[in-house]
Design a protein around this motif. Structure first.
Motif, PDB file in Angstrom:
ATOM      1  N   ALA A 212       0.859  -1.184   0.000  1.00 29.78           N
ATOM      2  CA  ALA A 212       0.000   0.000   0.000  1.00 29.78           C
ATOM      3  C   ALA A 212       0.893   1.231   0.000  1.00 29.78           C
ATOM      4  O   ALA A 212       1.601   1.493   0.978  1.00 29.78           O
ATOM      5  CB  ALA A 212      -0.916  -0.005   1.212  1.00 29.78           C
ATOM      6  N   ALA A 215       1.007   4.177   2.866  1.00 27.06           N
ATOM      7  CA  ALA A 215       0.247   3.756   4.049  1.00 27.06           C
ATOM      8  C   ALA A 215       0.927   4.260   5.314  1.00 27.06           C
ATOM      9  O   ALA A 215       2.121   4.076   5.505  1.00 27.06           O
ATOM     10  CB  ALA A 215       0.127   2.242   4.086  1.00 27.06           C
ATOM     11  N   ALA A 220      -5.777  11.502   3.008  1.00 26.46           N
ATOM     12  CA  ALA A 220      -6.516  10.448   2.326  1.00 26.46           C
ATOM     13  C   ALA A 220      -5.558   9.531   1.598  1.00 26.46           C
ATOM     14  O   ALA A 220      -4.453   9.945   1.216  1.00 26.46           O
ATOM     15  CB  ALA A 220      -7.511  11.077   1.344  1.00 26.46           C
ATOM     16  N   PRO A 221      -5.935   8.268   1.382  1.00 31.03           N
ATOM     17  CA  PRO A 221      -5.014   7.305   0.763  1.00 31.03           C
ATOM     18  C   PRO A 221      -4.405   7.777  -0.551  1.00 31.03           C
ATOM     19  O   PRO A 221      -3.196   7.611  -0.776  1.00 31.03           O
ATOM     20  CB  PRO A 221      -5.885   6.061   0.573  1.00 31.03           C
ATOM     21  CG  PRO A 221      -6.906   6.163   1.657  1.00 31.03           C
ATOM     22  CD  PRO A 221      -7.196   7.622   1.812  1.00 31.03           C
ATOM     23  N   GLU A 262      -6.502   2.439  -6.585  1.00 31.51           N
ATOM     24  CA  GLU A 262      -7.105   2.588  -5.255  1.00 31.51           C
ATOM     25  C   GLU A 262      -8.235   1.586  -5.076  1.00 31.51           C
ATOM     26  O   GLU A 262      -9.163   1.517  -5.887  1.00 31.51           O
ATOM     27  CB  GLU A 262      -7.627   4.005  -5.056  1.00 31.51           C
ATOM     28  CG  GLU A 262      -8.108   4.260  -3.630  1.00 31.51           C
ATOM     29  CD  GLU A 262      -8.445   5.711  -3.376  1.00 31.51           C
ATOM     30  OE1 GLU A 262      -8.653   6.062  -2.196  1.00 31.51           O
ATOM     31  OE2 GLU A 262      -8.502   6.502  -4.346  1.00 31.51           O
ATOM     32  N   ARG A 263      -8.132   0.789  -4.020  1.00 29.30           N
ATOM     33  CA  ARG A 263      -9.134  -0.217  -3.699  1.00 29.30           C
ATOM     34  C   ARG A 263      -9.326  -0.251  -2.187  1.00 29.30           C
ATOM     35  O   ARG A 263      -8.358  -0.399  -1.438  1.00 29.30           O
ATOM     36  CB  ARG A 263      -8.688  -1.622  -4.164  1.00 29.30           C
ATOM     37  CG  ARG A 263      -8.406  -1.764  -5.637  1.00 29.30           C
ATOM     38  CD  ARG A 263      -9.684  -1.825  -6.462  1.00 29.30           C
ATOM     39  NE  ARG A 263      -9.387  -2.157  -7.859  1.00 29.30           N
ATOM     40  CZ  ARG A 263      -8.967  -1.283  -8.766  1.00 29.30           C
ATOM     41  NH1 ARG A 263      -8.772  -0.013  -8.423  1.00 29.30           N
ATOM     42  NH2 ARG A 263      -8.734  -1.662 -10.020  1.00 29.30           N
ATOM     43  N   ALA A 264     -10.563  -0.114  -1.748  1.00 27.12           N
ATOM     44  CA  ALA A 264     -10.892  -0.273  -0.328  1.00 27.12           C
ATOM     45  C   ALA A 264      -9.978   0.545   0.580  1.00 27.12           C
ATOM     46  O   ALA A 264      -9.463   0.050   1.589  1.00 27.12           O
ATOM     47  CB  ALA A 264     -10.821  -1.752   0.055  1.00 27.12           C
ATOM     48  N   GLY A 265      -9.749   1.794   0.205  1.00 25.92           N
ATOM     49  CA  GLY A 265      -8.963   2.675   1.052  1.00 25.92           C
ATOM     50  C   GLY A 265      -7.469   2.444   1.000  1.00 25.92           C
ATOM     51  O   GLY A 265      -6.743   2.899   1.898  1.00 25.92           O
ATOM     52  N   ARG A 266      -6.986   1.768  -0.037  1.00 24.12           N
ATOM     53  CA  ARG A 266      -5.554   1.529  -0.211  1.00 24.12           C
ATOM     54  C   ARG A 266      -5.187   1.745  -1.672  1.00 24.12           C
ATOM     55  O   ARG A 266      -5.950   1.376  -2.562  1.00 24.12           O
ATOM     56  CB  ARG A 266      -5.172   0.086   0.166  1.00 24.12           C
ATOM     57  CG  ARG A 266      -5.287  -0.247   1.626  1.00 24.12           C
ATOM     58  CD  ARG A 266      -5.303  -1.753   1.862  1.00 24.12           C
ATOM     59  NE  ARG A 266      -4.185  -2.447   1.243  1.00 24.12           N
ATOM     60  CZ  ARG A 266      -3.057  -2.759   1.870  1.00 24.12           C
ATOM     61  NH1 ARG A 266      -2.898  -2.415   3.134  1.00 24.12           N
ATOM     62  NH2 ARG A 266      -2.104  -3.423   1.251  1.00 24.12           N
ATOM     63  N   GLU A 268      -2.667   0.295  -4.078  1.00 26.61           N
ATOM     64  CA  GLU A 268      -1.795  -0.873  -4.058  1.00 26.61           C
ATOM     65  C   GLU A 268      -0.961  -0.984  -5.332  1.00 26.61           C
ATOM     66  O   GLU A 268      -1.398  -0.591  -6.415  1.00 26.61           O
ATOM     67  CB  GLU A 268      -2.619  -2.141  -3.861  1.00 26.61           C
ATOM     68  CG  GLU A 268      -3.316  -2.195  -2.509  1.00 26.61           C
ATOM     69  CD  GLU A 268      -3.847  -3.581  -2.183  1.00 26.61           C
ATOM     70  OE1 GLU A 268      -3.840  -4.441  -3.072  1.00 26.61           O
ATOM     71  OE2 GLU A 268      -4.251  -3.788  -1.034  1.00 26.61           O
TER      72      GLU A 268
END
Length: 280
Positions: A212, A215, A220-221, A262-266, A268
């Motif tokens: 991530a 992280a 925000a991510p 960006e997926r589910a707040g990450r 990657e």
């Protein structure tokens, strides 16, 4: 390319400011390298390129009799020393040395050598690893985490690719030069280096993780991932001496590319490494 002087200066200072972020990203690979060391209970262990010291403390918690963390960056070693001052228990068995490991002297033979992405920066690697092998007790295990090729590591290339159209041409990369990807090709890099330095039973295996980006950074991510990409890694190196006006044009391109991950707040990206093992 990153050399000793880079780590002693601005690069080391930058990593010290982002130590917790980088450790969070790199530790899955370091954990696998520690497993590859085998049992280290009661062993005097060396952490090569220890950075801010998190990996050194992890070795102590695995039962090492003592740990010496070595790094050329004064900023990273200062951070490690501050962290140690706040530690109790096994972490008190850890000491830190700001030195070039190619020349460092130890008061007793070391019984294990570990490195989490700190092994690829020696300008003269064969003499360096000969020196380190001589500092080991006979049969001492070595386990190193290092990166595979840039194209397998999106964390390093995704943002750079997004900005490529705005960047001046880069000189041809020397795959054997010191730097994060200097050990990406086993047969051309670490295998002959370690063999020539007298290490035996040299082997390696691939390991892959999704990381991530940014992280742990504030914001925000996507904001954190964009800032991370602009401040660390290959893109940051390319931007270092370029005008602020160009950097401001690069940032939205990087943000757009990262937004697609960006997926589910990450946010990657792929990360691909080698776990290298050998014995003194």
């Amino acid at each position: 390319m990153a050399e000793k002087t880079d780590w002693q200066g601005a690069l080391g200072a930058k990593w010290a400011s982002l130590a917790a972020i980088m450790e969070r990203m790199l530790s899955p690979f370091g954990d696998e390298a520690m497993e590859a060391l085998g049992p280290i209970e009661g062993r005097h262990s060396l952490d090569l390129g220890c950075g801010g010291g998190a990996s050194s403390f992890a070795l102590a918690h695995r039962g090492a009799a003592s740990v010496i963390g070595v790094d050329v960056s004064p900023d990273l070693i200062a951070l490690a020393a501050r962290r140690r001052a706040a530690e109790t228990g096994p972490a008190r068995r850890v000491g830190f040395l700001c030195a070039d490991a190619a020349e460092a002297r130890f008061s007793h033979p070391m019984e294990a050598l570990f490195s989490q992405f700190g092994a690829m920066f020696f300008a003269a690697p064969i003499p360096a690893y000969t020196h380190l092998r001589r500092a080991m007790a006979p049969g001492a295990p070595l386990a190193i985490a290092c990166w595979r090729t840039p194209k397998e590591n999106e964390w390093a290339t995704l943002a750079l690719g997004a900005a490529k159209s705005l960047l001046p041409p880069a000189p041809p990369a020397d795959r054997r030069a010191p730097g994060p990807f200097g050990w990406s090709e086993p047969e051309e890099s670490f295998a002959p280096i370690l063999a020539a330095a007298g290490w035996r039973d040299v082997s390696w295996r691939p390991v892959d993780h999704s990381v991530a980006l940014g992280a742990g950074m504030e914001g925000a991510p996507l904001d954190a991932a964009t800032r991370f990409a602009m401040e660390t890694g290959p893109l940051a190196s390319r931007l270092r001496d370029l005008p602020a006006s160009l950097k401001s044009r690069v940032e939205p391109l990087v943000r757009e590319a990262l937004a697609k991950r960006e997926r589910a707040g990450r946010v990657e990206a792929s990360a691909a490494g080698w776990i290298v093992t050998a014995r003194a």
